[in-house]
Write a protein that holds these residues in place. Sequence first.
Motif, PDB file in Angstrom:
ATOM      1  N   ILE A  25       0.553  -1.781   7.570  1.00 23.92           N
ATOM      2  CA  ILE A  25      -0.911  -1.746   7.698  1.00 23.92           C
ATOM      3  C   ILE A  25      -1.465  -0.473   7.064  1.00 23.92           C
ATOM      4  N   GLU A  26      -0.804   0.645   7.328  1.00 24.89           N
ATOM      5  CA  GLU A  26      -1.263   1.922   6.788  1.00 24.89           C
ATOM      6  C   GLU A  26      -1.207   1.929   5.254  1.00 24.89           C
ATOM      7  N   SER A  27      -0.127   1.406   4.684  1.00 29.46           N
ATOM      8  CA  SER A  27       0.017   1.368   3.219  1.00 29.46           C
ATOM      9  C   SER A  27      -1.050   0.488   2.583  1.00 29.46           C
ATOM     10  N   MET A  28      -1.281  -0.680   3.182  1.00 29.22           N
ATOM     11  CA  MET A  28      -2.298  -1.586   2.650  1.00 29.22           C
ATOM     12  C   MET A  28      -3.691  -0.984   2.794  1.00 29.22           C
ATOM     13  N   ALA A  29      -3.955  -0.319   3.924  1.00 25.08           N
ATOM     14  CA  ALA A  29      -5.273   0.282   4.162  1.00 25.08           C
ATOM     15  C   ALA A  29      -5.574   1.365   3.133  1.00 25.08           C
ATOM     16  N   GLU A  30      -4.580   2.222   2.848  1.00 26.12           N
ATOM     17  CA  GLU A  30      -4.772   3.295   1.871  1.00 26.12           C
ATOM     18  C   GLU A  30      -5.103   2.731   0.495  1.00 26.12           C
ATOM     19  N   TYR A  31      -4.457   1.635   0.151  1.00 23.50           N
ATOM     20  CA  TYR A  31      -4.704   1.016  -1.149  1.00 23.50           C
ATOM     21  C   TYR A  31      -6.078   0.338  -1.186  1.00 23.50           C
ATOM     22  N   GLU A  38     -15.486  -5.651  -6.020  1.00 28.05           N
ATOM     23  CA  GLU A  38     -14.968  -6.845  -6.701  1.00 28.05           C
ATOM     24  C   GLU A  38     -13.445  -6.850  -6.738  1.00 28.05           C
ATOM     25  N   ASP A  39     -12.820  -5.686  -7.017  1.00 29.79           N
ATOM     26  CA  ASP A  39     -11.355  -5.623  -7.004  1.00 29.79           C
ATOM     27  C   ASP A  39     -10.813  -5.829  -5.599  1.00 29.79           C
ATOM     28  N   LEU A  40     -11.549  -5.367  -4.590  1.00 29.17           N
ATOM     29  CA  LEU A  40     -11.148  -5.576  -3.197  1.00 29.17           C
ATOM     30  C   LEU A  40     -11.131  -7.066  -2.882  1.00 29.17           C
ATOM     31  N   ARG A  41     -12.162  -7.761  -3.306  1.00 30.89           N
ATOM     32  CA  ARG A  41     -12.231  -9.208  -3.078  1.00 30.89           C
ATOM     33  C   ARG A  41     -11.004  -9.901  -3.683  1.00 30.89           C
ATOM     34  N   ALA A 174      -5.519  -3.894   8.275  1.00 28.21           N
ATOM     35  CA  ALA A 174      -5.631  -2.859   7.250  1.00 28.21           C
ATOM     36  C   ALA A 174      -7.094  -2.600   6.895  1.00 28.21           C
ATOM     37  N   LEU A 175      -7.885  -3.657   6.818  1.00 27.90           N
ATOM     38  CA  LEU A 175      -9.319  -3.504   6.535  1.00 27.90           C
ATOM     39  C   LEU A 175     -10.017  -2.765   7.659  1.00 27.90           C
ATOM     40  N   SER A 176      -9.628  -3.084   8.883  1.00 31.90           N
ATOM     41  CA  SER A 176     -10.198  -2.397  10.046  1.00 31.90           C
ATOM     42  C   SER A 176      -9.945  -0.899   9.957  1.00 31.90           C
ATOM     43  N   GLU A 177      -8.711  -0.538   9.579  1.00 35.47           N
ATOM     44  CA  GLU A 177      -8.342   0.872   9.462  1.00 35.47           C
ATOM     45  C   GLU A 177      -9.002   1.520   8.237  1.00 35.47           C
ATOM     46  N   ALA A 178      -9.050   0.812   7.131  1.00 39.91           N
ATOM     47  CA  ALA A 178      -9.582   1.375   5.891  1.00 39.91           C
ATOM     48  C   ALA A 178     -11.066   1.703   5.995  1.00 39.91           C
TER      49      ALA A 178
END
Length: 557
Positions: A25-31, A38-41, A174-178
């Motif tokens: 989760i932490e790795s995905m959130a940082e990214y 648009e890239d996030l989508r 991850a989105l919640s954390e980001a």
Amino acid sequence: MKGSFLRLCEIYETVEKLSSRNETIESMAEYLKELSPEDLRIAVKLSTINFRETLNVSWTTLSEALKGLYKLADADLYKAFNETGDIGSAIKSILEFRSLSRQTLLLTKPLTLEELNLLLREISKAEGSGSKYKKLKVLKGLFSKASPLEAKYLTRIILGDLRIGVKEGIIAKALSEAFHIPYKALERALMLSGDLAETAVLAKTHGLNGILNVKYIPFNPIKPMLAGMAYSIKEVIDEFKDRAAFEHKIDGARVQIHVFNGKVKVFSRGLKDVTSSLPEIVDIVKEETKLKDCVVEGEVIAVDFNGKPLPFQELMHRFKRLRGIEEEARKLPVKLYLFDVLVAEGSLMIDEPYITRRNYLIHRVESIPIVDCLITQNLEEAEDFYRRALEAGHEGVVAKRLDSVYHPGVRGREWLKVKGTLDALDLVIVGGEYGYGRRYKWISDYFLAALDPALENFTVIGKTFKGLTDAEFENLTKILENDVVKREGRRVWVKPRIVVEVIYNEIQKSRRYPSGFALRFARIARIRWDKNVEEADTIDKVRGIYLKQFERKSSIS
């Protein structure tokens, strides 16, 4: 700067090696937090959507593109796959072994997320005559821009399985954390919008306020709440310690029906639009004048002309039918039973207790039957209701806490299903297939056979990879590899030597196996080291159990 696909693949490669959910989760959130909207989508879609269905690209088509582009032989793919256990890793291994020219890659612009998204959309739009040629052309162009690492994850994305343990729930965390959004708020927004990628963009661009202001969108299917398993009525009574609702568990297809502005749509348990397959369901719902701006849940069952339930297998013919639906509806009528309401008169009901939701249905629905229910804490009453459910041809019962709210997409212990069981079968392993991922070195998907005394041989009636531990898979593989009589790629056929006890939901008629039968949801309960293959159950017993099912259900001859 536009996000590169290579960077996403590097994150995937890192995550694949992590064993900790929190680290993932932490790795995905940082990214994710560094991406443009648009890239996030696009990154969220690539990480969560099953593109196999969206793109409709088979392994045959993909392998043809890869072999043509990279000048590969089948033997190359087969050898690399046997060494890695994963086709994406196999492609990466081949390209690295061939030292794919970095100079060649430097001559092409890095593959961006935006470009990848456009090319995948181009593949998905290819239909009709010449569609395969179009897909092959785009696939070759896409892979020609890819490094070995990108080729690995492109292959997995196209085939619909990233194989890194990242599912929608991980990305939501991850989105919640980001973006510093409370997870419960983000989860609810996702349930209302039905689109994780759009929810992600909203979290990035509008923060918590945007997430809290998400409203329910009509005709957006809601993930179904799922029941846990109990193995007796007494277990339910002991666990709930209070009055509970016991509903008939009907052996049908769960559907979610949306009614807004006079229009009706029907969605399957997997949230696919199946409206066109069930025209009579649409008609009877439209006749319910008090059902307005609502979402209700129910079960559709196939029935004979006397109204008696038919096996689930017969119902699936209706869902798969694309043409001649009206004729099929005459030949195979269906019946709808309702059991829940999620939206009523435009307002969400999922936070209301079960009993309130059921009472709403009772007072609003006039002609569609509502699933039979008994509210009790009395063991004898509940067991009698369960017995009568089985006698009526149903699967069993679902027990629900009276105060339970509706948790979309969650399998918990607020609802518990108790299902009738058929006799376990002692069957013989006569073949198997090597698995994938961590199971790629084990024969772990077994062909199960019953004894056919007339032929003095064994006849296959099912296949399963469920029920055994890793240690048992490893041990069985050592034994089975010494008994191999024929190899067909990653499939092997073996001397009949090992007996296993198999549990299952139902026996169905099937053209897949010469026996004419197939087990539904087969699972190995234990290995019967104490039994010889001569003691295995016979095909006559299988046939007897199959016929016994129709003491409670009808059949189509």
